[in-house]
Design an enzyme around this catalytic site. Structure first.
Site, PDB file in Angstrom:
ATOM      1  CB  VAL A  16      11.765  -7.512 -19.963  1.00 52.82           C
ATOM      2  CG1 VAL A  16      12.062  -6.429 -21.210  1.00 52.82           C
ATOM      3  CG2 VAL A  16      10.389  -7.118 -19.564  1.00 52.82           C
TER       4      VAL A  16
ATOM      5  NE  ARG B 159      -6.546  -4.274   1.837  1.00 57.80           N
ATOM      6  CZ  ARG B 159      -7.411  -5.233   1.722  1.00 57.80           C
ATOM      7  NH1 ARG B 159      -8.982  -4.753   1.611  1.00 57.80           N
ATOM      8  NH2 ARG B 159      -7.166  -6.481   1.934  1.00 57.80           N
ATOM      9  CG  LEU B 160      -1.703  -3.668  -4.551  1.00 57.91           C
ATOM     10  CD1 LEU B 160      -2.642  -3.740  -5.557  1.00 57.91           C
ATOM     11  CD2 LEU B 160      -0.206  -3.742  -5.008  1.00 57.91           C
TER      12      LEU B 160
ATOM     13  CB  CYS C 149      -0.741  -0.108   1.280  1.00 54.26           C
ATOM     14  SG  CYS C 149      -1.787  -1.459   1.645  1.00 54.26           S
TER      15      CYS C 149
ATOM     16  N   GLY D 227       2.954  -3.163   3.334  1.00 48.66           N
ATOM     17  CA  GLY D 227       4.083  -4.218   3.272  1.00 48.66           C
ATOM     18  C   GLY D 227       3.160  -5.525   3.577  1.00 48.66           C
ATOM     19  CD  GLU D 228       1.439  -8.402   1.733  1.00 51.53           C
ATOM     20  OE1 GLU D 228       0.957  -9.063   2.544  1.00 51.53           O
ATOM     21  OE2 GLU D 228       1.005  -7.877   0.768  1.00 51.53           O
TER      22      GLU D 228
ATOM     23  CB  ILE E 171      -1.599  -8.644  -1.025  1.00 53.05           C
ATOM     24  CG1 ILE E 171      -1.153  -7.672  -1.970  1.00 53.05           C
ATOM     25  CG2 ILE E 171      -0.723 -10.042  -1.678  1.00 53.05           C
ATOM     26  CD1 ILE E 171      -0.675  -7.975  -3.631  1.00 53.05           C
TER      27      ILE E 171
ATOM     28  CG  ASP F 289      -0.458  -8.957   6.280  1.00 51.58           C
ATOM     29  OD1 ASP F 289      -1.663  -8.372   5.950  1.00 51.58           O
ATOM     30  OD2 ASP F 289       0.588  -8.681   5.675  1.00 51.58           O
TER      31      ASP F 289
END
Length: 626
Positions: free
Chosen positions: A289, A49-50, A2, A76-77, A52, A98
Site C-alpha cells: 500500500v 473457521r477460516l 479462526c 492458529g496454525e 487454511i 493440524d
C-alpha cells in the site's frame, strides 16, 4: 485461523447454547467458512473457521478425538504438524488437519504437548472423562486468548467483544488498565481495559477444573535462550541464522489456499519475500500500500524487490483521503483500544480483496535483530550510568532547564531519566516507551480513580520478572526481551491480529519462529550491535538483498494525521474529547487543555497524544464500557 469461544459453569444446556452462539456471531468475521458448537451440561465450546489447511468439512470444529473423549477448539496454525504426525503413528488420523494433530499430541503427551508445537496458536481441549479444560497459547503471543472468571463461571474467547456480548461480563472499565493505557497507548497483558477480563500470557497454559484455575509458564525468551553461538565464529553464526530463517519461512508456506506477502520495501519484508521466492513452489504474490507522493513513497523499493524475485506484485496506490475514508471502519474493527492499527487494517483489506487468504509479514524483525532506535539508546544509557551518581538537585535543575528552554517529548523523557535513582535497564526502559509522563497522567486524571499506592508500574514489573529469571543475557538481548514482552506483544501483534482478522486474513510472522528467537537471544552484543540497520540480519542473508534496500535512507510517506485532526477529523475528535472530559475519570479542564494545546501547535502535544485518547473514548462508547 479462526475464532474460538467457551463457557464453563452454565448447567442449562439450552441457555449455554444460546450464549455460545451469540459469542460466535460476535466474532464471525474471524472465520467465515464454517461455524460449530459443542454443548453439554456445564460446558459450551464454539468456533468460527477460516479454512487454511484441509479445506474439506473434515476440518469442522469443535473436533473430537478418535476415542470421542476430547473436544478441541483451535485458533492458529501448527507449522510442524506433518513431522508430529510421523511421531504419532499409533493415532488413527481421520483428517489432514493440524487440528487433529493437537488432539493426538495431547493424548500422547498431555499438558506437555505445547512443548512440541511450533506455531501460532490458542486452543482449548475439554476432557469429557476428567471434566477439565486445558488451554494453551503460543510462545510469542501471536494468537490472543482472553478470559473472564467469576465464582464457578469461566468464559474465554479470541476477542474481548465476544465476552462482552455474552452478557455475563460486566462492562466495567479497569481503572488500573486505564492508567497503563495512558502511559503506553495499550494495556499490557494479563490485564485488559475491561475489569476482570484478562489475557493469557504468551508461553503459558491454563487448566480449569471444578472452579479452580491453574496457570503455568512453559516458555520465556530469557529462560529459553540458547548459547549455541557462544563458541562460534561470526561466519558460523550468520549461517545458522540464515538456515533458521529459511526454515521458518518454509514452514509458514504450508497452506491449501492462495498466499502472499506484505512488501513495504524495507529490510524485513524484503528478506521474507526473497526467502519465499527461494522455497515456494509457485510465484509469490506481493502487496504494497503506497501513496501517490513520489518524494516520500516507498513504492520504488518494493518494485526493486518485486522485480528481483519476479513476484506478482500488487502496488495499491492510495491518496491520503482514501485512507481517511477507511478510518471509521478501522475503529469499528478494533477489539481492544490501541493507538495504532489503521495501517494494518488497510493493507489487510486490499490483500484479502485480491483473493489472498494467508500472508507473511516482516513483523518481529526489529525486536529480534535490534532494529529500533531504543536499542542504541539503551546501550548508550548503560555507558552513562555515572550521571545517576550526581546530586539529585543538580540533575533536577538540568531537567527543569531542558523542559523550560527546549520543550518537547524528548525533553520530558530526559527529565524523567534524570530524576531516576539509578540508570539500570529496568529503571530506564519503561520510560522510553511512555506516551504520557507520570505528571501528565496525574494532571489528566487527578489520580482519583485509584489510590496512588495502587498504581502498578506494569512495564517495570515485567522488567523485574525478566531479571528474576536469573539468566544473564547480553544487553541487547535484554532489550529484545523487553520489547517482546511490551510493545510487540501488546501493540503490534494485537493490532495485527484484530485488523487482519477483521478481513478474515491470516498473517504469519517468520521472524517470530521460537527456534530463531532462542538462537538470536544468545548472540553476543559485539555481533548484534546495529552499526548499520540490523547488521547481523543483513549480513546473515548475504547477497539476498540488493544494496539499494540495505543502504536505503529512512523514509516513508507520513500520513497527515496532524492536519486531519485539525480539519477533516476535527469534529470527530472534538466530540470524543468533550465526551471524555465529561467522565468522572478525568479532570475536564486537563483533557480539553491537551486538545487546545494541540490546536495551538504546542511542541509537547503531538497528534499521537491526542489521537489515542480519541480512540479510547470511541472504543468505550462503542462497547458500552464505563
Amino acid at each position: 485461523m479462526c475464532g474460538i469461544n467457551g463457557i464453563i459453569g452454565i448447567d442449562n444446556t439450552s441457555e449455554a447454547k444460546k450464549v455460545i452462539e451469540v459469542m460466535n456471531r460476535a466474532i464471525a468475521h474471524r472465520g467465515p467458512d464454517d461455524s460449530g458448537v459443542y454443548v453439554e451440561s456445564g460446558i459450551a465450546l464454539g468456533q468460527n473457521r477460516l479454512s487454511i489447511i484441509d479445506l474439506t468439512s473434515a476440518g469442522h470444529q469443535p473436533m473430537y478425538s478418535m476415542d470421542g473423549n476430547l473436544v478441541l477448539v483451535f485458533n492458529g496454525e501448527i507449522y510442524n504438524y506433518k513431522e508430529l504426525k510421523q511421531e504419532l503413528r499409533e493415532y488413527s488420523f481421520q483428517t489432514h488437519t493440524d487440528s487433529e494433530v493437537i488432539l493426538a499430541a495431547y493424548m500422547r503427551w498431555g499438558y506437555e504437548c505445547v512443548h512440541r508445537f511450533n506455531g501460532m496458536f490458542a486452543f482449548a481441549i475439554w476432557d469429557i472423562r476428567k471434566q477439565d479444560l486445558f488451554i494453551g497459547r503460543d510462545r510469542l503471543g501471536v494468537k490472543p486468548l482472553y478470559y473472564y472468571r467469576h465464582n464457578e463461571l469461566f468464559l474465554f474467547s479470541s476477542e474481548v467483544r465476544a465476552l462482552l456480548k455474552s452478557n455475563f461480563v460486566p462492562k466495567k472499565l479497569n481503572h488500573e488498565g486505564l492508567i497503563d493505557y495512558l502511559r503506553y497507548q495499550t494495556v499490557h497483558a494479563p490485564a485488559t481495559i475491561v475489569k476482570n477480563v484478562h489475557m493469557l500470557l504468551p508461553g503459558h497454559t491454563m487448566l480449569v477444573k471444578r472452579g479452580q484455575v491453574e496457570i503455568t509458564r512453559y516458555w520465556s525468551p530469557e529462560e529459553n535462550a540458547v548459547n549455541d553461538a557462544g563458541n562460534k565464529s561470526y561466519e558460523e553464526i550468520k549461517q545458522d541464522i540464515f538456515n533458521l530463517l529459511q526454515k521458518s519461512v518454509e514452514r509458514r508456506l504450508v497452506a491449501d489456499v492462495p498466499f502472499g506477502a506484505f512488501l513495504s520495501g524495507g529490510i524485513d519484508s524484503s528478506i521474507i519475500v526473497g526467502l519465499m521466492s527461494q522455497v515456494a513452489s509457485q510465484q509469490v504474490k506481493t502487496f504494497s500500500v503506497t501513496f501517490e507522493e513520489e518524494e516520500f513513497s516507498e513504492a520504488k523499493y518494493a518494485a526493486i524487490i518485486a522485480k528481483k524475485f519476479k513476484t506478482e506484485h500488487h502496488d495499491i496506490r492510495l491518496k491520503p483521503d482514501d485512507f481517511l475514508q477507511l478510518i471509521p471502519t478501522a475503529l469499528n474493527a478494533m477489539d481492544h483500544p490501541s493507538g495504532d492499527g489503521p495501517n494494518t487494517f488497510v493493507v489487510s483489506k486490499v490483500t484479502r480483496e485480491a483473493g489472498i487468504t494467508m500472508a507473511l509479514s516482516g513483523l518481529g524483525g526489529d525486536e529480534v535483530f535490534a532494529g529500533y532506535d531504543v536499542f542504541k539508546r539503551m546501550y548508550a544509557l548503560q555507558h552513562y550510568k555515572w550521571l545517576a551518581s550526581l546530586p539529585l538537585f543538580l540533575r533536577k535543575a538540568v531537567g527543569q532547564s531542558l523542559t523550560r528552554f527546549k520543550p518537547s517529548v524528548a525533553s520530558d523523557k530526559i527529565q524523567q531519566l534524570l530524576y531516576l535513582p539509578s540508570w539500570s535497564l529496568q529503571d530506564t526502559y519503561p520510560i522510553t516507551r511512555q506516551v504520557l509522563s507520570e505528571s501528565y497522567i496525574k494532571e489528566l486524571t487527578g489520580m482519583s480513580i485509584l489510590p496512588e499506592n495502587h498504581v502498578r508500574l506494569v512495564v517495570r514489573e515485567s522488567m523485574s520478572q525478566q531479571y528474576k529469571a536469573g539468566v544473564k543475557l547480553p544487553l541487547l538481548s535484554q532489550v529484545s526481551a523487553a520489547e517482546m514482552r511490551t510493545y510487540m506483544q501488546n501493540t503490534l501483534l494485537r493490532d495485527t491480529d484484530q485488523m487482519s482478522m477483521a478481513h478474515a486474513l491470516e498473517v504469519r510472522v517468520p521472524f517470530l519462529d521460537y527456534e530463531l528467537v532462542e538462537y538470536v537471544m544468545g548472540v553476543s552484543d559485539k555481533y548484534k550491535y546495529p552499526h548499520t540497520p540490523k547488521k547481523l540480519l543483513t549480513d546473515a542473508v548475504g547477497d539476498l538483498l540488493p544494496p539499494e534496500i540495505i543502504n536505503r535512507p529512512k523514509m516513508g510517506f507520513t500520513l497527515p494525521w496532524k492536519e486531519w485532526l485539525k480539519n477533516e477529523l476535527y469534529s470527530f475528535c472534538e466530540t470524543k474529547l468533550h465526551n471524555m472530559a465529561a467522565r468522572d475519570l478525568f479532570v475536564k479542564d486537563e483533557v480539553l487543555t491537551i486538545w487546545r494545546n494541540f490546536l495551538k501547535r504546542e511542541p509537547q502535544v503531538t497528534w499521537a497524544k491526542v489521537w489515542y485518547l480519541v480512540v479510547l473514548e470511541n472504543w468505550l462508547e462503542e462497547n458500552g464500557v464505563a
